[in-house]
Motif scaffolding. Sequence first.
Motif, PDB file in Angstrom:
ATOM      1  N   LYS A   1       6.440  43.009 110.536  1.00  0.00           N
ATOM      2  CA  LYS A   1       5.004  43.291 110.472  1.00  0.00           C
ATOM      3  C   LYS A   1       4.672  44.693 110.973  1.00  0.00           C
ATOM      4  CE  LYS A   1       3.604  38.475 111.000  1.00  0.00           C
ATOM      5  NZ  LYS A   1       2.792  38.249 109.840  1.00  0.00           N
ATOM      6  N   TYR A   2       3.631  45.259 110.364  1.00  0.00           N
ATOM      7  CA  TYR A   2       3.146  46.585 110.720  1.00  0.00           C
ATOM      8  C   TYR A   2       1.737  46.477 111.299  1.00  0.00           C
ATOM      9  CZ  TYR A   2       6.873  48.393 107.692  1.00  0.00           C
ATOM     10  OH  TYR A   2       8.087  48.689 107.110  1.00  0.00           O
ATOM     11  N   PRO A   3       1.357  47.418 112.177  1.00  0.00           N
ATOM     12  CA  PRO A   3      -0.018  47.421 112.686  1.00  0.00           C
ATOM     13  C   PRO A   3      -1.013  47.596 111.537  1.00  0.00           C
ATOM     14  CG  PRO A   3       1.357  48.994 113.877  1.00  0.00           C
ATOM     15  CD  PRO A   3       2.154  48.504 112.713  1.00  0.00           C
ATOM     16  N   ALA A   4      -2.122  46.875 111.616  1.00  0.00           N
ATOM     17  CA  ALA A   4      -3.097  46.927 110.522  1.00  0.00           C
ATOM     18  C   ALA A   4      -4.504  46.648 111.028  1.00  0.00           C
ATOM     19  CB  ALA A   4      -2.720  45.924 109.436  1.00  0.00           C
ATOM     20  N   VAL A   5      -5.460  47.132 110.261  1.00  0.00           N
ATOM     21  CA  VAL A   5      -6.864  46.789 110.450  1.00  0.00           C
ATOM     22  C   VAL A   5      -7.285  46.056 109.182  1.00  0.00           C
ATOM     23  CG1 VAL A   5      -9.200  47.656 110.815  1.00  0.00           C
ATOM     24  CG2 VAL A   5      -7.254  48.846 111.853  1.00  0.00           C
ATOM     25  N   TYR A   6      -7.934  44.916 109.343  1.00  0.00           N
ATOM     26  CA  TYR A   6      -8.362  44.085 108.220  1.00  0.00           C
ATOM     27  C   TYR A   6      -9.883  44.039 108.191  1.00  0.00           C
ATOM     28  CZ  TYR A   6      -9.472  39.843 105.596  1.00  0.00           C
ATOM     29  OH  TYR A   6     -10.001  38.952 104.705  1.00  0.00           O
ATOM     30  N   ALA A   7     -10.439  44.140 106.995  1.00  0.00           N
ATOM     31  CA  ALA A   7     -11.891  44.063 106.854  1.00  0.00           C
ATOM     32  C   ALA A   7     -12.257  43.442 105.518  1.00  0.00           C
ATOM     33  CB  ALA A   7     -12.509  45.453 106.965  1.00  0.00           C
ATOM     34  N   GLN A   8     -13.442  42.871 105.475  1.00  0.00           N
ATOM     35  CA  GLN A   8     -14.031  42.375 104.232  1.00  0.00           C
ATOM     36  C   GLN A   8     -15.317  43.147 104.002  1.00  0.00           C
ATOM     37  OE1 GLN A   8     -14.698  38.155 104.470  1.00  0.00           O
ATOM     38  NE2 GLN A   8     -12.537  37.691 104.805  1.00  0.00           N
ATOM     39  N   GLY A   9     -15.631  43.381 102.729  1.00  0.00           N
ATOM     40  CA  GLY A   9     -16.871  44.085 102.443  1.00  0.00           C
ATOM     41  C   GLY A   9     -17.010  44.408 100.977  1.00  0.00           C
ATOM     42  N   TYR A  10     -17.812  45.419 100.717  1.00  0.00           N
ATOM     43  CA  TYR A  10     -18.175  45.779  99.347  1.00  0.00           C
ATOM     44  C   TYR A  10     -18.063  47.286  99.150  1.00  0.00           C
ATOM     45  CZ  TYR A  10     -20.288  41.158  99.389  1.00  0.00           C
ATOM     46  OH  TYR A  10     -20.502  39.794  99.496  1.00  0.00           O
ATOM     47  N   LEU A  11     -17.742  47.684  97.943  1.00  0.00           N
ATOM     48  CA  LEU A  11     -17.799  49.097  97.579  1.00  0.00           C
ATOM     49  C   LEU A  11     -19.244  49.410  97.209  1.00  0.00           C
ATOM     50  CD1 LEU A  11     -14.602  49.380  95.348  1.00  0.00           C
ATOM     51  CD2 LEU A  11     -14.878  50.149  97.712  1.00  0.00           C
ATOM     52  N   ASP A  12     -19.814  50.459  97.808  1.00  0.00           N
ATOM     53  CA  ASP A  12     -21.195  50.800  97.484  1.00  0.00           C
ATOM     54  C   ASP A  12     -21.284  51.960  96.503  1.00  0.00           C
ATOM     55  OD1 ASP A  12     -20.699  53.089  98.998  1.00  0.00           O
ATOM     56  OD2 ASP A  12     -22.473  52.872 100.253  1.00  0.00           O
ATOM     57  N   SER A  13     -20.143  52.507  96.116  1.00  0.00           N
ATOM     58  CA  SER A  13     -20.152  53.625  95.172  1.00  0.00           C
ATOM     59  C   SER A  13     -18.789  53.724  94.492  1.00  0.00           C
ATOM     60  CB  SER A  13     -20.463  54.935  95.895  1.00  0.00           C
ATOM     61  OG  SER A  13     -19.449  55.221  96.848  1.00  0.00           O
ATOM     62  N   TRP A  14     -18.781  54.391  93.354  1.00  0.00           N
ATOM     63  CA  TRP A  14     -17.533  54.679  92.625  1.00  0.00           C
ATOM     64  C   TRP A  14     -17.749  55.964  91.849  1.00  0.00           C
ATOM     65  CZ3 TRP A  14     -12.840  52.669  93.034  1.00  0.00           C
ATOM     66  CH2 TRP A  14     -11.879  53.037  92.081  1.00  0.00           C
TER      67      TRP A  14
ATOM     68  N   PHE B   1     -16.304  52.016 101.008  1.00  0.00           N
ATOM     69  CA  PHE B   1     -16.200  50.595 101.308  1.00  0.00           C
ATOM     70  C   PHE B   1     -17.044  50.296 102.548  1.00  0.00           C
ATOM     71  CE2 PHE B   1     -14.061  47.088 103.557  1.00  0.00           C
ATOM     72  CZ  PHE B   1     -13.926  46.154 102.546  1.00  0.00           C
ATOM     73  N   ILE B   2     -18.039  49.451 102.398  1.00  0.00           N
ATOM     74  CA  ILE B   2     -18.910  49.072 103.512  1.00  0.00           C
ATOM     75  C   ILE B   2     -18.382  47.766 104.099  1.00  0.00           C
ATOM     76  CG2 ILE B   2     -21.248  48.487 104.221  1.00  0.00           C
ATOM     77  CD1 ILE B   2     -20.896  51.400 103.231  1.00  0.00           C
ATOM     78  N   VAL B   3     -18.021  47.801 105.369  1.00  0.00           N
ATOM     79  CA  VAL B   3     -17.442  46.651 106.053  1.00  0.00           C
ATOM     80  C   VAL B   3     -18.540  45.680 106.462  1.00  0.00           C
ATOM     81  CG1 VAL B   3     -16.113  45.901 108.068  1.00  0.00           C
ATOM     82  CG2 VAL B   3     -15.520  48.044 106.900  1.00  0.00           C
ATOM     83  N   GLU B   4     -18.290  44.411 106.171  1.00  0.00           N
ATOM     84  CA  GLU B   4     -19.190  43.353 106.614  1.00  0.00           C
ATOM     85  C   GLU B   4     -18.616  42.766 107.906  1.00  0.00           C
ATOM     86  OE1 GLU B   4     -21.600  40.407 103.963  1.00  0.00           O
ATOM     87  OE2 GLU B   4     -19.589  39.583 104.245  1.00  0.00           O
ATOM     88  N   LEU B   5     -19.466  42.582 108.908  1.00  0.00           N
ATOM     89  CA  LEU B   5     -19.075  42.106 110.231  1.00  0.00           C
ATOM     90  C   LEU B   5     -18.164  43.142 110.906  1.00  0.00           C
ATOM     91  CD1 LEU B   5     -18.569  38.319 109.388  1.00  0.00           C
ATOM     92  CD2 LEU B   5     -20.607  39.422 110.340  1.00  0.00           C
ATOM     93  N   GLU B   6     -17.221  42.700 111.747  1.00  0.00           N
ATOM     94  CA  GLU B   6     -16.392  43.642 112.503  1.00  0.00           C
ATOM     95  C   GLU B   6     -14.942  43.614 112.025  1.00  0.00           C
ATOM     96  OE1 GLU B   6     -15.005  44.255 117.119  1.00  0.00           O
ATOM     97  OE2 GLU B   6     -17.024  43.502 116.734  1.00  0.00           O
ATOM     98  N   PRO B   7     -14.346  44.790 111.767  1.00  0.00           N
ATOM     99  CA  PRO B   7     -12.938  44.832 111.369  1.00  0.00           C
ATOM    100  C   PRO B   7     -12.058  44.194 112.446  1.00  0.00           C
ATOM    101  CG  PRO B   7     -13.970  46.974 111.076  1.00  0.00           C
ATOM    102  CD  PRO B   7     -14.939  46.122 111.843  1.00  0.00           C
TER     103      PRO B   7
END
Length: 169
Positions: free
Chosen positions: A103-116, A132-138
């Motif tokens: 395993k490698y260190p990682a940050v996980y998040a859920q959210g939405y792309l607000d632009s492309w 990418f706009i993160v919902e709640l806390e990573p």
Amino acid sequence: MAEMLQGKNKVLLFRLLNESTNEAAKLVFQTEHTFSYSRALDRIITKDGTIVKVGELESEVSIEAIQSKDDPVREMLESAVKKGEKIELWEVTVDESLKEGDKYPAVYAQGYLDSWESAANAEEQATVSSNFIVELEPQVGMATLTTEQEEAVQYVFQDTVVEEGSVNE
């Protein structure tokens, strides 16, 4: 002695939240990303001095990459921003000295792309950028990379001969 962490060792992997039975995949030709945290701080002046009201944490990830002619992850991300689909994102630090087991260190998040944005300069490669706009806390943890994911980050050494049971078969 402290060592520098190379930016090239931090990669982003993505997956549509509603496709959690699929493995996360890397957007090819990533050139840069910025994972940012911010918080509104309101100063309130009182007769006793200034106090600070702390707002909620806000997080986002800006993403830049050179376009590939055929990258299903790029196509999935572009579609997700158009359809407003929720995405899972991992920022994985692929550094052997930080690896624990597999395993490698990682940050996980859920959210939405607000632009492309898809830019096509006549003198350079076509690029894409998104936010990418993160919902709640990573969440911080350790992520497993499959052999295919590790190879997408950096190809593995291959021998000059093919042995029975090798990955070249």
